[in-house]
Scaffold this motif. Structure first.
Motif, PDB file in Angstrom:
ATOM      1  N   ALA A 142      46.810  43.262  42.525  1.00 39.30           N
ATOM      2  CA  ALA A 142      46.674  43.595  43.944  1.00 39.30           C
ATOM      3  C   ALA A 142      45.366  44.346  44.140  1.00 39.30           C
ATOM      4  CB  ALA A 142      47.842  44.457  44.409  1.00 39.30           C
ATOM      5  N   SER A 143      44.925  44.392  45.393  1.00 35.10           N
ATOM      6  CA  SER A 143      43.774  45.212  45.768  1.00 35.10           C
ATOM      7  C   SER A 143      44.273  46.393  46.576  1.00 35.10           C
ATOM      8  CB  SER A 143      42.776  44.406  46.604  1.00 35.10           C
ATOM      9  OG  SER A 143      42.169  43.424  45.807  1.00 35.10           O
ATOM     10  N   ILE A 144      43.669  47.535  46.331  1.00 37.47           N
ATOM     11  CA  ILE A 144      43.953  48.734  47.126  1.00 37.47           C
ATOM     12  C   ILE A 144      42.648  49.112  47.805  1.00 37.47           C
ATOM     13  CG2 ILE A 144      44.597  51.172  47.046  1.00 37.47           C
ATOM     14  CD1 ILE A 144      46.433  50.478  44.685  1.00 37.47           C
ATOM     15  N   GLU A 145      42.644  49.001  49.133  1.00 31.49           N
ATOM     16  CA  GLU A 145      41.438  49.250  49.918  1.00 31.49           C
ATOM     17  C   GLU A 145      41.808  50.085  51.143  1.00 31.49           C
ATOM     18  OE1 GLU A 145      40.123  45.225  50.592  1.00 31.49           O
ATOM     19  OE2 GLU A 145      39.047  45.198  48.675  1.00 31.49           O
ATOM     20  N   PRO A 146      41.928  51.416  50.961  1.00 28.91           N
ATOM     21  CA  PRO A 146      42.361  52.261  52.073  1.00 28.91           C
ATOM     22  C   PRO A 146      41.332  52.396  53.195  1.00 28.91           C
ATOM     23  CG  PRO A 146      41.734  53.601  50.193  1.00 28.91           C
ATOM     24  CD  PRO A 146      41.698  52.166  49.740  1.00 28.91           C
ATOM     25  N   ASP A 147      40.049  52.121  52.894  1.00 33.95           N
ATOM     26  CA  ASP A 147      39.004  52.158  53.915  1.00 33.95           C
ATOM     27  C   ASP A 147      37.852  51.263  53.463  1.00 33.95           C
ATOM     28  OD1 ASP A 147      37.177  53.719  52.234  1.00 33.95           O
ATOM     29  OD2 ASP A 147      38.476  55.427  52.679  1.00 33.95           O
ATOM     30  N   GLN A 148      36.815  51.175  54.282  1.00 34.56           N
ATOM     31  CA  GLN A 148      35.701  50.275  53.980  1.00 34.56           C
ATOM     32  C   GLN A 148      34.843  50.745  52.811  1.00 34.56           C
ATOM     33  OE1 GLN A 148      33.591  49.858  57.673  1.00 34.56           O
ATOM     34  NE2 GLN A 148      35.112  48.462  58.528  1.00 34.56           N
ATOM     35  N   LEU A 149      35.009  51.986  52.381  1.00 37.33           N
ATOM     36  CA  LEU A 149      34.185  52.542  51.318  1.00 37.33           C
ATOM     37  C   LEU A 149      34.914  52.652  49.978  1.00 37.33           C
ATOM     38  CD1 LEU A 149      32.525  55.415  53.393  1.00 37.33           C
ATOM     39  CD2 LEU A 149      31.585  53.143  52.887  1.00 37.33           C
ATOM     40  N   THR A 150      36.158  52.168  49.935  1.00 40.76           N
ATOM     41  CA  THR A 150      36.979  52.366  48.738  1.00 40.76           C
ATOM     42  C   THR A 150      37.727  51.085  48.396  1.00 40.76           C
ATOM     43  OG1 THR A 150      37.318  54.642  49.488  1.00 40.76           O
ATOM     44  CG2 THR A 150      38.704  53.882  47.689  1.00 40.76           C
ATOM     45  N   SER A 151      37.612  50.661  47.139  1.00 40.16           N
ATOM     46  CA  SER A 151      38.320  49.460  46.712  1.00 40.16           C
ATOM     47  C   SER A 151      38.627  49.529  45.211  1.00 40.16           C
ATOM     48  CB  SER A 151      37.470  48.213  46.992  1.00 40.16           C
ATOM     49  OG  SER A 151      38.134  47.049  46.548  1.00 40.16           O
ATOM     50  N   PHE A 152      39.883  49.249  44.898  1.00 41.44           N
ATOM     51  CA  PHE A 152      40.338  49.192  43.513  1.00 41.44           C
ATOM     52  C   PHE A 152      41.156  47.922  43.322  1.00 41.44           C
ATOM     53  CE2 PHE A 152      39.790  53.627  44.505  1.00 41.44           C
ATOM     54  CZ  PHE A 152      39.065  54.081  43.425  1.00 41.44           C
ATOM     55  N   ARG A 153      41.057  47.339  42.149  1.00 43.06           N
ATOM     56  CA  ARG A 153      41.922  46.236  41.762  1.00 43.06           C
ATOM     57  C   ARG A 153      42.936  46.817  40.782  1.00 43.06           C
ATOM     58  NH1 ARG A 153      38.255  42.608  40.143  1.00 43.06           N
ATOM     59  NH2 ARG A 153      37.942  42.170  42.327  1.00 43.06           N
ATOM     60  N   VAL A 154      44.199  46.478  40.968  1.00 42.88           N
ATOM     61  CA  VAL A 154      45.262  47.041  40.141  1.00 42.88           C
ATOM     62  C   VAL A 154      46.089  45.914  39.530  1.00 42.88           C
ATOM     63  CG1 VAL A 154      47.234  48.615  40.128  1.00 42.88           C
ATOM     64  CG2 VAL A 154      45.357  49.022  41.716  1.00 42.88           C
ATOM     65  N   HIS A 155      46.436  46.092  38.258  1.00 41.85           N
ATOM     66  CA  HIS A 155      47.291  45.138  37.546  1.00 41.85           C
ATOM     67  C   HIS A 155      48.485  45.915  37.012  1.00 41.85           C
ATOM     68  CE1 HIS A 155      43.850  42.500  37.767  1.00 41.85           C
ATOM     69  NE2 HIS A 155      43.131  43.383  37.115  1.00 41.85           N
ATOM     70  N   ARG A 156      49.683  45.510  37.408  1.00 44.26           N
ATOM     71  CA  ARG A 156      50.880  46.218  36.938  1.00 44.26           C
ATOM     72  C   ARG A 156      51.686  45.311  36.015  1.00 44.26           C
ATOM     73  NH1 ARG A 156      54.913  46.099  42.249  1.00 44.26           N
ATOM     74  NH2 ARG A 156      55.074  43.835  42.301  1.00 44.26           N
ATOM     75  N   PHE A 157      52.362  45.947  35.074  1.00 46.63           N
ATOM     76  CA  PHE A 157      53.208  45.245  34.121  1.00 46.63           C
ATOM     77  C   PHE A 157      54.644  45.308  34.623  1.00 46.63           C
ATOM     78  CE2 PHE A 157      49.483  46.548  31.827  1.00 46.63           C
ATOM     79  CZ  PHE A 157      49.221  45.500  30.973  1.00 46.63           C
ATOM     80  N   VAL A 158      55.189  44.165  34.992  1.00 47.96           N
ATOM     81  CA  VAL A 158      56.561  44.075  35.502  1.00 47.96           C
ATOM     82  C   VAL A 158      57.435  43.522  34.393  1.00 47.96           C
ATOM     83  CG1 VAL A 158      58.062  43.047  37.252  1.00 47.96           C
ATOM     84  CG2 VAL A 158      55.699  43.663  37.843  1.00 47.96           C
ATOM     85  N   GLU A 159      58.370  44.331  33.919  1.00 45.21           N
ATOM     86  CA  GLU A 159      59.220  43.903  32.809  1.00 45.21           C
ATOM     87  C   GLU A 159      60.161  42.804  33.264  1.00 45.21           C
ATOM     88  OE1 GLU A 159      61.707  45.830  29.122  1.00 45.21           O
ATOM     89  OE2 GLU A 159      61.299  47.069  30.873  1.00 45.21           O
ATOM     90  N   LEU A 160      60.249  41.741  32.464  1.00 45.50           N
ATOM     91  CA  LEU A 160      61.138  40.622  32.767  1.00 45.50           C
ATOM     92  C   LEU A 160      62.369  40.733  31.873  1.00 45.50           C
ATOM     93  CD1 LEU A 160      58.478  37.773  32.867  1.00 45.50           C
ATOM     94  CD2 LEU A 160      59.432  39.025  34.791  1.00 45.50           C
ATOM     95  N   THR A 161      63.524  40.410  32.424  1.00 43.34           N
ATOM     96  CA  THR A 161      64.756  40.493  31.639  1.00 43.34           C
ATOM     97  C   THR A 161      65.240  39.130  31.226  1.00 43.34           C
ATOM     98  OG1 THR A 161      66.021  40.535  33.698  1.00 43.34           O
ATOM     99  CG2 THR A 161      65.526  42.636  32.635  1.00 43.34           C
TER     100      THR A 161
END
Length: 161
Positions: A142-161
């Motif tokens: 996902a991208s986290i972009e709270p304003d026009q001057l800030t941007s992060f790309r995030v990768h989360r590990f979702v455990e599968l059962t």
């Protein structure tokens, strides 16, 4: 709380099970070239002995690990480091996640510059441990972009059962 950011020398990061570090050959035997072929945000490579490695493709961005959320955070742009951890934690709650590849792991993972041998982690290159249990994880982005001057790309590990 501040995050500990890692850099590469211009290539991708690789995330390898600690038990398989000796199998990563960096630029020596073509592993680095395979990692560079990943054009998506994340991709999975097969290693000898049946282990799998996660490649953080796209751009060589500064990257940190947020263990309480099992999330890798990649710095696209921001004015300063002040308050970043809080911005990311808030953004995780409202982020629109794209489902990614599935990674099987034997436990703790280590993230480092893909150009290095896995055996050089902690001596010639820095690494970050990702405490995950044995299992299968889908790596969503996902991208986290709270304003026009800030941007992060995030990768989360979702455990599968």
């Amino acid at each position: 709380m501040s995050l500990t950011w890692l850099e590469t020398e211009g290539g991708p990061f690789i995330v390898v099970p600690r038990t398989a570090l000796s199998h990563w050959s960096g630029t020596e035997e073509g592993d680095y070239d395979l990692a560079c072929e990943v054009m998506d945000f994340v991709g999975v490579l097969a290693l000898p002995d049946g282990a799998e490695a996660l490649v953080l493709g796209d751009e060589p961005l500064s990257t940190a690990y947020l263990p309480e959320h099992r999330a890798l955070v990649r710095w696209c742009y921001a004015e300063s480091e002040e308050g970043i951890a809080d911005i990311i934690r808030a953004g995780l709650l409202t982020a629109e996640w794209d489902e990614g590849p599935v990674l099987s792991t034997t436990g703790e993972l280590v993230m480092f510059d893909a150009a290095y041998f896995g055996t050089e982690v902690g001596t010639l290159t820095d690494g970050t441990a990702l405490e995950l249990g044995v299992g299968r994880y889908r790596v969503d982005s996902a991208s986290i972009e709270p304003d026009q001057l800030t941007s992060f790309r995030v990768h989360r590990f979702v455990e599968l059962t």
